[in-house]
Scaffold this motif. Structure first.
Motif, PDB file in Angstrom:
ATOM      1  N   VAL A   1       0.840  -1.210   0.000  1.00 55.08           N
ATOM      2  CA  VAL A   1       0.000   0.000   0.000  1.00 55.08           C
ATOM      3  C   VAL A   1       0.876   1.262   0.000  1.00 55.08           C
ATOM      4  O   VAL A   1       1.962   1.275   0.587  1.00 55.08           O
ATOM      5  CB  VAL A   1      -0.942   0.001   1.225  1.00 55.08           C
ATOM      6  CG1 VAL A   1      -1.539   1.382   1.480  1.00 55.08           C
ATOM      7  CG2 VAL A   1      -2.050  -1.035   1.033  1.00 55.08           C
ATOM      8  N   ILE A   2       0.400   2.292  -0.662  1.00 53.82           N
ATOM      9  CA  ILE A   2       1.079   3.593  -0.652  1.00 53.82           C
ATOM     10  C   ILE A   2       0.160   4.616   0.024  1.00 53.82           C
ATOM     11  O   ILE A   2      -0.964   4.837  -0.427  1.00 53.82           O
ATOM     12  CB  ILE A   2       1.394   4.065  -2.087  1.00 53.82           C
ATOM     13  CG1 ILE A   2       2.350   3.088  -2.757  1.00 53.82           C
ATOM     14  CG2 ILE A   2       1.974   5.484  -2.072  1.00 53.82           C
ATOM     15  CD1 ILE A   2       2.561   3.354  -4.252  1.00 53.82           C
ATOM     16  N   ILE A   3       0.654   5.197   1.084  1.00 55.36           N
ATOM     17  CA  ILE A   3      -0.084   6.248   1.797  1.00 55.36           C
ATOM     18  C   ILE A   3       0.687   7.545   1.573  1.00 55.36           C
ATOM     19  O   ILE A   3       1.842   7.664   1.974  1.00 55.36           O
ATOM     20  CB  ILE A   3      -0.133   5.954   3.321  1.00 55.36           C
ATOM     21  CG1 ILE A   3      -0.711   4.564   3.623  1.00 55.36           C
ATOM     22  CG2 ILE A   3      -0.875   7.066   4.078  1.00 55.36           C
ATOM     23  CD1 ILE A   3      -2.192   4.421   3.436  1.00 55.36           C
ATOM     24  N   GLY A   4       0.038   8.531   0.934  1.00 57.76           N
ATOM     25  CA  GLY A   4       0.737   9.762   0.571  1.00 57.76           C
ATOM     26  C   GLY A   4       0.963  10.698   1.753  1.00 57.76           C
ATOM     27  O   GLY A   4       0.474  10.482   2.865  1.00 57.76           O
ATOM     28  N   ALA A   5       1.665  11.755   1.476  1.00 56.72           N
ATOM     29  CA  ALA A   5       1.937  12.791   2.479  1.00 56.72           C
ATOM     30  C   ALA A   5       0.633  13.357   3.030  1.00 56.72           C
ATOM     31  O   ALA A   5      -0.354  13.478   2.307  1.00 56.72           O
ATOM     32  CB  ALA A   5       2.752  13.914   1.841  1.00 56.72           C
ATOM     33  N   HIS A   6       0.637  13.685   4.298  1.00 59.02           N
ATOM     34  CA  HIS A   6      -0.505  14.361   4.949  1.00 59.02           C
ATOM     35  C   HIS A   6      -1.789  13.532   4.967  1.00 59.02           C
ATOM     36  O   HIS A   6      -2.877  14.086   5.176  1.00 59.02           O
ATOM     37  CB  HIS A   6      -0.817  15.707   4.277  1.00 59.02           C
ATOM     38  CG  HIS A   6       0.335  16.669   4.249  1.00 59.02           C
ATOM     39  ND1 HIS A   6       0.809  17.200   3.092  1.00 59.02           N
ATOM     40  CD2 HIS A   6       1.099  17.191   5.224  1.00 59.02           C
ATOM     41  CE1 HIS A   6       1.823  18.035   3.345  1.00 59.02           C
ATOM     42  NE2 HIS A   6       2.020  18.039   4.650  1.00 59.02           N
ATOM     43  N   CYS A   7      -1.708  12.229   4.710  1.00 56.12           N
ATOM     44  CA  CYS A   7      -2.916  11.406   4.827  1.00 56.12           C
ATOM     45  C   CYS A   7      -3.262  11.180   6.295  1.00 56.12           C
ATOM     46  O   CYS A   7      -2.404  11.223   7.176  1.00 56.12           O
ATOM     47  CB  CYS A   7      -2.711  10.031   4.181  1.00 56.12           C
ATOM     48  SG  CYS A   7      -2.932  10.058   2.392  1.00 56.12           S
ATOM     49  N   PHE A   8      -4.523  10.926   6.541  1.00 55.28           N
ATOM     50  CA  PHE A   8      -4.982  10.574   7.875  1.00 55.28           C
ATOM     51  C   PHE A   8      -5.789   9.277   7.787  1.00 55.28           C
ATOM     52  O   PHE A   8      -6.801   9.212   7.087  1.00 55.28           O
ATOM     53  CB  PHE A   8      -5.875  11.685   8.447  1.00 55.28           C
ATOM     54  CG  PHE A   8      -6.411  11.342   9.806  1.00 55.28           C
ATOM     55  CD1 PHE A   8      -5.666  11.621  10.948  1.00 55.28           C
ATOM     56  CD2 PHE A   8      -7.640  10.701   9.955  1.00 55.28           C
ATOM     57  CE1 PHE A   8      -6.150  11.276  12.212  1.00 55.28           C
ATOM     58  CE2 PHE A   8      -8.128  10.358  11.211  1.00 55.28           C
ATOM     59  CZ  PHE A   8      -7.382  10.640  12.338  1.00 55.28           C
ATOM     60  N   ILE A   9      -5.321   8.270   8.509  1.00 53.79           N
ATOM     61  CA  ILE A   9      -6.021   6.982   8.540  1.00 53.79           C
ATOM     62  C   ILE A   9      -6.507   6.791   9.976  1.00 53.79           C
ATOM     63  O   ILE A   9      -5.703   6.647  10.897  1.00 53.79           O
ATOM     64  CB  ILE A   9      -5.070   5.811   8.176  1.00 53.79           C
ATOM     65  CG1 ILE A   9      -4.224   6.138   6.933  1.00 53.79           C
ATOM     66  CG2 ILE A   9      -5.855   4.514   8.021  1.00 53.79           C
ATOM     67  CD1 ILE A   9      -4.974   6.162   5.653  1.00 53.79           C
ATOM     68  N   GLY A  10      -7.812   6.790  10.150  1.00 56.25           N
ATOM     69  CA  GLY A  10      -8.379   6.723  11.487  1.00 56.25           C
ATOM     70  C   GLY A  10      -8.251   5.340  12.128  1.00 56.25           C
ATOM     71  O   GLY A  10      -7.896   4.355  11.470  1.00 56.25           O
ATOM     72  N   GLU A  11      -8.604   5.294  13.397  1.00 52.60           N
ATOM     73  CA  GLU A  11      -8.485   4.034  14.141  1.00 52.60           C
ATOM     74  C   GLU A  11      -9.323   2.934  13.493  1.00 52.60           C
ATOM     75  O   GLU A  11     -10.418   3.175  13.024  1.00 52.60           O
ATOM     76  CB  GLU A  11      -8.915   4.225  15.597  1.00 52.60           C
ATOM     77  CG  GLU A  11     -10.261   4.869  15.752  1.00 52.60           C
ATOM     78  CD  GLU A  11     -10.827   4.785  17.165  1.00 52.60           C
ATOM     79  OE1 GLU A  11     -10.460   3.876  17.918  1.00 52.60           O
ATOM     80  OE2 GLU A  11     -11.654   5.648  17.486  1.00 52.60           O
ATOM     81  N   GLN A  12      -8.759   1.749  13.468  1.00 50.81           N
ATOM     82  CA  GLN A  12      -9.438   0.549  12.973  1.00 50.81           C
ATOM     83  C   GLN A  12      -9.779   0.612  11.478  1.00 50.81           C
ATOM     84  O   GLN A  12     -10.473  -0.295  10.979  1.00 50.81           O
ATOM     85  CB  GLN A  12     -10.742   0.279  13.757  1.00 50.81           C
ATOM     86  CG  GLN A  12     -10.591   0.206  15.262  1.00 50.81           C
ATOM     87  CD  GLN A  12      -9.880  -1.044  15.735  1.00 50.81           C
ATOM     88  OE1 GLN A  12      -9.760  -2.028  15.012  1.00 50.81           O
ATOM     89  NE2 GLN A  12      -9.363  -1.023  16.957  1.00 50.81           N
ATOM     90  N   ALA A  13      -9.357   1.624  10.787  1.00 48.65           N
ATOM     91  CA  ALA A  13      -9.595   1.650   9.345  1.00 48.65           C
ATOM     92  C   ALA A  13      -8.648   0.674   8.665  1.00 48.65           C
ATOM     93  O   ALA A  13      -7.603   0.318   9.214  1.00 48.65           O
ATOM     94  CB  ALA A  13      -9.382   3.069   8.803  1.00 48.65           C
ATOM     95  N   SER A  14      -8.997   0.231   7.451  1.00 48.28           N
ATOM     96  CA  SER A  14      -8.099  -0.690   6.772  1.00 48.28           C
ATOM     97  C   SER A  14      -7.995  -0.377   5.289  1.00 48.28           C
ATOM     98  O   SER A  14      -8.942   0.103   4.668  1.00 48.28           O
ATOM     99  CB  SER A  14      -8.548  -2.130   6.985  1.00 48.28           C
ATOM    100  OG  SER A  14      -9.762  -2.352   6.323  1.00 48.28           O
ATOM    101  N   VAL A  15      -6.818  -0.652   4.742  1.00 48.03           N
ATOM    102  CA  VAL A  15      -6.541  -0.425   3.323  1.00 48.03           C
ATOM    103  C   VAL A  15      -5.973  -1.709   2.746  1.00 48.03           C
ATOM    104  O   VAL A  15      -4.967  -2.233   3.251  1.00 48.03           O
ATOM    105  CB  VAL A  15      -5.534   0.725   3.133  1.00 48.03           C
ATOM    106  CG1 VAL A  15      -5.299   0.986   1.641  1.00 48.03           C
ATOM    107  CG2 VAL A  15      -6.020   1.998   3.822  1.00 48.03           C
ATOM    108  N   GLY A  16      -6.623  -2.224   1.679  1.00 50.90           N
ATOM    109  CA  GLY A  16      -6.224  -3.507   1.096  1.00 50.90           C
ATOM    110  C   GLY A  16      -4.982  -3.413   0.226  1.00 50.90           C
ATOM    111  O   GLY A  16      -4.547  -2.318  -0.156  1.00 50.90           O
ATOM    112  N   ARG A  17      -4.465  -4.563  -0.118  1.00 57.92           N
ATOM    113  CA  ARG A  17      -3.192  -4.667  -0.828  1.00 57.92           C
ATOM    114  C   ARG A  17      -3.105  -3.810  -2.084  1.00 57.92           C
ATOM    115  O   ARG A  17      -4.024  -3.762  -2.873  1.00 57.92           O
ATOM    116  CB  ARG A  17      -2.939  -6.132  -1.195  1.00 57.92           C
ATOM    117  CG  ARG A  17      -2.748  -7.002   0.053  1.00 57.92           C
ATOM    118  CD  ARG A  17      -2.334  -8.412  -0.315  1.00 57.92           C
ATOM    119  NE  ARG A  17      -3.170  -8.918  -1.389  1.00 57.92           N
ATOM    120  CZ  ARG A  17      -2.762  -9.807  -2.283  1.00 57.92           C
ATOM    121  NH1 ARG A  17      -1.532 -10.294  -2.233  1.00 57.92           N
ATOM    122  NH2 ARG A  17      -3.574 -10.238  -3.209  1.00 57.92           N
TER     123      ARG A  17
END
Lengths: 343, 343, 343
Positions: A137-153
């Motif tokens: 996974v690629i998470i860009g600059a300044h992203c916000f991923i909240g608690e328990q959130a998920s991002v797939g392959r």
């Protein structure tokens, strides 16, 4: 820069090209009329056939039928679907550098978040407790991923994407800058003194291979989830309300608004700036022209539209006046009908 | 606080004011009816002339023609264009502190990025490899400047602006918070199993003195560039698709959407919430009312409009019903024409 | 998990429940048809009465009138307003963790900013000089609070909200991700060479208990302020221009645009994607259907609408053609009237 050999292999093309042809270096991709030496182009519509015969491109993706129109010195790459072939090779000419699977030291990642292998996290990204980020996974600059959130392959969140707590993004998705996934739905109970906010306890759940454009917002569900099925493509600045469902492979063009609990079927096309009332059910395969005002559901596939296209302002003013007089025109018509009947 | 002397010099005014008049301290700018002592105002429309004669402002920008309407004790500053004069002096009353040309230590600037002189970079901004930031540029907090992107002299990116890789912003531009410049265009080839994304290898190229509002998105080109010419002003929440061109000095009001490859001419005015289909050509000087639904190009300057303005809901319901019966009304009319012809 | 006892106390319910009923553990909130054991639901509309009698919920919020429809084993909680009761208890089932009143060490807070007690500031937030953050405020990650801006008690700014310099947010407000409050209004004076920007010296001033959705933009005033009164609820992606006023308790649905200086009254409902021209005055209690094109003010409460809802594409094409012929139809009708009069 890439050789024709590499490109044809990518396309799984069994074309009989000579060694020297295969060695041709292709520097970029261009439209038929602006292409020059070292450039590849494509013909995807009959209406540009004339342009093909004058192209200066070194190679062109064409159907078998159109191959003979290629001018001298231009290599015809015969494929079933030139537009898809173009899409496939376009990535060789992407100008962005490959993103290294590196966690930037400034990223703030909760110790109880889980990151897979080969994950990239950009500067100043924030990943909260219990979030699950899968491999690649690629998470860009300044992203916000909240608690328990998920991002797939292999999904990518470009710069400053917000994925709120408990929301789910599937595999191989792309979410562009400024998108807000899982903000609270617009739910309030009226009281005598004002509006009482309803906690939005559902999630936003996004399938695989979904694309979501810049500054689009997809609210979380009130009680159940808001659901975007796999293979949906969503353009910029779209607003999807709580508990909406969008069926697989549907295309949603820019600035569309879909109010709460409406269900859009599979394989639909929603033209730009269209608006849907809440609680509608839209049949699979429905196609809405841009700026459609959708106040009722559809029960079958088909082409739907609304609105009166723009015209000269003077004509428009007269038209609006006439429309306003329709009631009277109808009465005049009725009077005439009665009068002539008496005759 | 600024003296009338300073203001008149700024306006290059050759007015015969006394020393004591020139020394008048002006604390703020106000509308004619709410202005008081120590405030300056302006009359830009004939319809407020009556208000002028009752103003309590210490000074008013007026045309020569209106000067005599200024009440006792109010200094008339005669200018050719009071609105422009007001615009020019408004900056003396701006409430924001001057931004120091300082690079905040938290900004992450790639060692291969190039920064000119007197550049300001706000906290948590990220500037990637090969980016070129010219002299006097202001980059706000949380901005992201992608690799090889460039920003021309004295341009300002307010807080959290995204300027994607390789995109170009000219000189003296202003881009407001949340704008996303150069996100991928909405380009996909259909396949039997879903949508195949097309790499968007063009750029977004923005001229000089362009203003771009909050949360506006301007996608990068698919193959060629998306181009915004110089002196274009673009409001908030506008969506400009890939390969669109917008001609110089054109005004685009909030929430407009312009689909891919459409070319808007120079000196156009695009009313708020208007939507343009793709691949259109709009003539220089075209003026579209708000909410226009533009499905065809224009070949000459003019005023264009569409839609039926809001009205009382009961009237509206009847109108829609009548419109839906137009086909039948036409048949009834035809029948009458035939019947009466027979007489 | 929460006991029925707690919930009924919260609702201030004087229902005669047995001790064992009060001890019932409620795990979640659900809709009538999907609720199961340990879940609470509600009946807020007569049309779902049939669903009530078949629900598997452990408890249901109902009016006295509907209580008898509750099936065996389902506890009826009789309330005056089940929807409001549902809203009140919904917060017990919120999935987000409670936010601790902690200042994240990465937040950059100017030494001349003032923070109250029990304030929470998220990672990478930036708070500038002179900003005033009252007790109990929550500032999310990546927020930007400009100089001299203020946020009233117990308000929450979710992630990456921009509150520009000198702007004011009241108490108990919620502002969602991506919102931009106080960006410059769209004000330019035309000159021969282009557009001269006018400094926007007003503020955006927001009352108490206002909710503002994701990616909404509310521009600051040109001279005076843009004002959102208390108890207004504003959805996502709404654009409010400079010097607009929105009266208390008004509801603004997603993607609405309101042009500069328009005044919306109190207790109005503005349907999604509606657009308002500038300088209008809208009466208290005006209700606009979605996609309304509002070009004139209203002087009294009422229901207003515009536009023609979407229909089958072939019918639509015919309708548009007929509308374009209205001028001619009117002439034909007139000719008939004259001809038959002569008879």
């Amino acid at each position: 820069m890439v050789s024709l050999k590499t490109l044809t292999e990518k396309l799984d093309l069994k074309v009989a090209l000579s060694e020297s042809e295969l060695a041709t270096a292709i520097q970029s991709l261009s439209s038929l009329d602006s292409a020059g030496e070292g450039e590849i182009s494509f013909l995807s519509s009959k209406k540009y056939r004339r342009v093909l015969s004058a192209t200066k491109a070194s190679a062109v993706l064409v159907t078998g039928e159109d191959a003979e129109l290629c001018p001298e010195g231009c290599i015809a790459l015969v494929v079933d679907d030139p537009y898809l072939a173009f899409a496939k090779i376009s990535h060789y000419f992407a100008t962005e550098s490959k993103i290294a699977p590196v966690i930037h030291p400034s990223a703030i990642i909760d110790s109880e978040a889980s990151l897979g292998e080969n994950v990239s996290v950009g500067p100043y990204a924030v990943i909260e407790k219990g979030a699950v980020i899968a491999d690649g996974v690629i998470i860009g600059a300044h992203c916000f991923i909240g608690e328990q959130a998920s991002v797939g392959r292999h999904s990518r969140l470009h710069h400053r994407v917000t994925l709120a707590h408990h929301c789910v993004v599937g595999e191989n998705c792309q979410i562009f800058s400024g998108a807000v996934i899982g903000s609270d739905g617009f739910g309030y109970a009226p009281t005598e003194t004002g509006w009482y906010p309803i906690a939005q306890i559902g999630r936003t759940v996004i399938g695989d291979r979904v694309e979501i454009g810049a500054n689009t917002t997809i609210d979380r569900g009130a009680i159940d989830d808001t659901v975007i099925e796999s293979d949906v493509i969503i353009d910029n600045q779209i607003m999807i309300g709580h508990n909406v469902k969008v069926g697989s492979k549907t295309v949603v063009v820019a600035q569309v608004g879909i109010a709460g609990s409406t269900e859009i079927g599979k394989n639909c096309t929603i033209g730009g700036q269209s608006g849907f009332a809440g609680h509608l059910k839209i049949a699979d395969g429905s196609f809405f022209a841009g700026q459609s005002m959708v106040t009722k559901g559809t029960t079958q596939a088909g082409y739907y539209a609304s609105g009166i296209p723009a015209q000269d302002g003077n004509e428009w003013r007269k038209m609006v006046a006439r429309i306003r007089q329709l009631e009277k025109m109808n009465e005049r018509l009725k009077a005439l009908e009665e009068r002539t009947k008496e005759d």
